[in-house]
Design a protein around this motif. Structure first.
Motif, PDB file in Angstrom:
ATOM      1  N   ILE A 101      -7.035   3.368  -3.981  1.00 52.29           N
ATOM      2  CA  ILE A 101      -6.094   4.410  -4.416  1.00 52.29           C
ATOM      3  C   ILE A 101      -4.846   4.400  -3.540  1.00 52.29           C
ATOM      4  O   ILE A 101      -4.894   4.695  -2.344  1.00 52.29           O
ATOM      5  CB  ILE A 101      -6.785   5.789  -4.414  1.00 52.29           C
ATOM      6  N   ILE A 102      -3.742   4.016  -4.165  1.00 52.64           N
ATOM      7  CA  ILE A 102      -2.454   3.911  -3.469  1.00 52.64           C
ATOM      8  C   ILE A 102      -1.522   4.967  -4.061  1.00 52.64           C
ATOM      9  O   ILE A 102      -1.274   4.979  -5.266  1.00 52.64           O
ATOM     10  CB  ILE A 102      -1.874   2.479  -3.677  1.00 52.64           C
ATOM     11  N   GLN A 103      -1.035   5.862  -3.213  1.00 53.51           N
ATOM     12  CA  GLN A 103      -0.218   6.968  -3.709  1.00 53.51           C
ATOM     13  C   GLN A 103       1.150   6.997  -3.054  1.00 53.51           C
ATOM     14  O   GLN A 103       1.255   6.762  -1.832  1.00 53.51           O
ATOM     15  CB  GLN A 103      -0.919   8.298  -3.413  1.00 53.51           C
ATOM     16  N   ALA A 104       2.170   7.300  -3.870  1.00 53.16           N
ATOM     17  CA  ALA A 104       3.535   7.392  -3.361  1.00 53.16           C
ATOM     18  C   ALA A 104       3.596   8.408  -2.223  1.00 53.16           C
ATOM     19  O   ALA A 104       2.919   9.434  -2.259  1.00 53.16           O
ATOM     20  CB  ALA A 104       4.482   7.792  -4.488  1.00 53.16           C
ATOM     21  N   GLY A 105       4.363   8.077  -1.199  1.00 50.14           N
ATOM     22  CA  GLY A 105       4.537   8.991  -0.074  1.00 50.14           C
ATOM     23  C   GLY A 105       3.507   8.805   1.031  1.00 50.14           C
ATOM     24  O   GLY A 105       3.646   9.348   2.117  1.00 50.14           O
ATOM     25  N   LYS A 106       2.446   8.009   0.738  1.00 50.29           N
ATOM     26  CA  LYS A 106       1.413   7.790   1.751  1.00 50.29           C
ATOM     27  C   LYS A 106       1.603   6.441   2.449  1.00 50.29           C
ATOM     28  O   LYS A 106       2.265   5.539   1.919  1.00 50.29           O
ATOM     29  CB  LYS A 106       0.026   7.798   1.084  1.00 50.29           C
ATOM     30  N   ALA A 107       0.981   6.311   3.586  1.00 52.09           N
ATOM     31  CA  ALA A 107       0.995   5.021   4.279  1.00 52.09           C
ATOM     32  C   ALA A 107      -0.056   4.107   3.653  1.00 52.09           C
ATOM     33  O   ALA A 107      -1.025   4.581   3.057  1.00 52.09           O
ATOM     34  CB  ALA A 107       0.691   5.231   5.755  1.00 52.09           C
ATOM     35  N   CYS A 108       0.156   2.797   3.744  1.00 47.93           N
ATOM     36  CA  CYS A 108      -0.884   1.867   3.314  1.00 47.93           C
ATOM     37  C   CYS A 108      -0.819   0.629   4.195  1.00 47.93           C
ATOM     38  O   CYS A 108       0.124   0.462   4.974  1.00 47.93           O
ATOM     39  CB  CYS A 108      -0.747   1.509   1.833  1.00 47.93           C
ATOM     40  N   THR A 109      -1.867  -0.198   4.086  1.00 47.65           N
ATOM     41  CA  THR A 109      -1.859  -1.468   4.808  1.00 47.65           C
ATOM     42  C   THR A 109      -1.625  -2.566   3.791  1.00 47.65           C
ATOM     43  O   THR A 109      -2.395  -2.704   2.840  1.00 47.65           O
ATOM     44  CB  THR A 109      -3.198  -1.696   5.526  1.00 47.65           C
TER      45      THR A 109
END
Ligand SMILES: Nc1ncnc2c1ncn2[C@@H]1O[C@H](COP(=O)(O)OP(=O)(O)OP(=O)(O)O)[C@@H](O)[C@H]1O
Ligand SMILES: [Mg+2]
Length: 365
Positions: free
Chosen positions: A282-290
């Motif tokens: 789950i990848i959401q706008a505004g969040k950090a990801c790797t």
């Protein structure tokens, strides 16, 4: 050893296996099957429970819950508090240390299992000779273990496990005592042996290349549970978690912020540049990801989409290719990016491209 045998159709099934040492849970519900003729690698970091699982299948450890069956035979049934004794399971075991008897010749080391099973002298002689011949050890029958190389000792340990024609062989890090070059040759040789003899094998290793090369299927263990199971190709190309992705290959990790997520793709920002990648989880706008990309997927001197500029610091010659180390400047921070290439590159600025389908975005834990 032409062993098309009565064992050929036996499936090994492990169901919901739990095991603890004292209060410490080690296996936390492991399930898998091993089909006849299949080679399955048990892969995992040190301490993940590989040896414990193998020993539980062999009957050398006592699980607290679950079932193990081989064909119609129950080896372990936690609900009924039933355990079949080690010697009755008839599984071929090869330990990491080889555990050869130092005061017995190669022949006697291999013959021991047959003697225990009260096989006659003539038959023992034939079967041991055949096993030694299969493993290229025919000329060493009268030697003692200390007169053998590491690779030869390893073959004796395998001959000893194969001689009574077990339905399944269990190998715990069978190549780990060999040096790198010998190890690479031995894994091809071992795979060839297993396939030609039509054996079913469960092989423990902590080396992902070895697991991929040797097996038809991999069980990746993490902390007593199967993190992901599948063919070597599927674990490599379609990891379901960051853990699997990292375990199976060499990766660059880019700290990123999600700009926009749409279906299976998302736009991210890395060091002030916008890149596209595939969502893994789950990848959401505004969040950090790797954002993760394998070393072999990074293209050097590229143009077009998904390009980022980085500085080449140094290159290493690996024989069949180069490994380049780049720095990507991100304010006061530096992101290190490694990439493989066929040719040497000049130090200085380069355009790197990250194909969007190979740039995997995992939620940051
Ligand atoms: N006899 C024992 N008593 C208590 N704890 C044990 C025992 N044997 C193993 N353990 C623990 O169980 C866990 C799993 O050990 P195991 O030997 O199965 O790991 P492994 O995956 O084979 O690791 P490695 O790659 O280092 O061989 C470890 O935390 C280990 O310390
Ligand atoms: Mg181990």
């Amino acid at each position: 050893m032409n062993k098309s045998t009565q064992h050929d159709a036996l499936h090994l099934t492990v169901n919901n296996l739990h095991l603890q040492y004292g209060d410490n849970p080690i296996l936390k519900g492991v399930s898998f099957t091993l089909a006849p003729g299949e080679v399955v690698a048990l892969l995992g970091a040190s301490g993940s429970g590989k040896t414990t699982l193998l020993r539980a299948v062999a009957g050398l450890e006592h699980p607290s819950q679950g079932e193990i069956t081989l064909g119609k035979t129950t080896l372990f049934d936690g609900a009924k508090d039933f355990e079949l004794a080690v010697e009755k399971r008839n599984l071929g075991l090869v330990f990491q240390s080889y555990a050869l008897w130092p005061h017995r010749t190669v022949f006697d080391n291999v013959a021991y299992g047959l003697k225990l099973r009260k096989v006659g002298t003539e038959e023992t002689k034939d079967r041991v000779s055949q096993a030694l011949k299969n493993l290229g050890l025919g000329h060493l029958a009268e030697r003692y273990p200390h007169q053998l190389s590491g690779g030869q000792q390893q073959r004796v340990a395998i001959a000893r496990a194969l001689v009574y024609n077990p339905p399944v062989i269990l190998l715990d890090e069978p190549l780990s005592n060999l040096d790198a070059k010998l190890r690479e040759e031995a894994r091809a040789w071992l795979r060839e042996l297993i396939v030609t003899l039509g054996l079913s094998a469960l092989v423990v290793t902590h080396d992902q290349t070895e697991a991929m090369a040797m097996s038809d299927r991999i069980l990746l263990l993490k902390d007593g549970r199967i993190e992901q199971a599948g063919t070597p190709q599927s674990l490599y190309a379609h990891p379901e978690s960051l853990y699997t992705a990292d375990f199976m290959g060499s990766n660059n990790h880019l700290p990123a912020n999600v700009v926009q997520a749409e279906g299976s793709m998302a736009s991210i920002e890395v060091a002030g540049r916008v890149l596209k990648g595939v969502c893994k989880g789950i990848i959401q706008a505004g969040k950090a990801c790797t954002a993760l990309i394998r070393l072999e997927q990074v293209r050097t001197n590229a143009e077009g989409e998904n390009v980022i500029q980085a500085e080449l610091i140094t290159s290493m010659f690996l024989g069949d290719r180069w490994e380049h180390l780049f720095h990507l400047h991100n304010g006061a921070d530096t992101i290190r990016i490694r990439a493989f290439g066929a040719v040497p590159l000049a130090t200085g600025e380069h355009q790197l491209s990250f194909p969007a389908d190979a740039l995997w975005l995992f939620p940051t834990a």
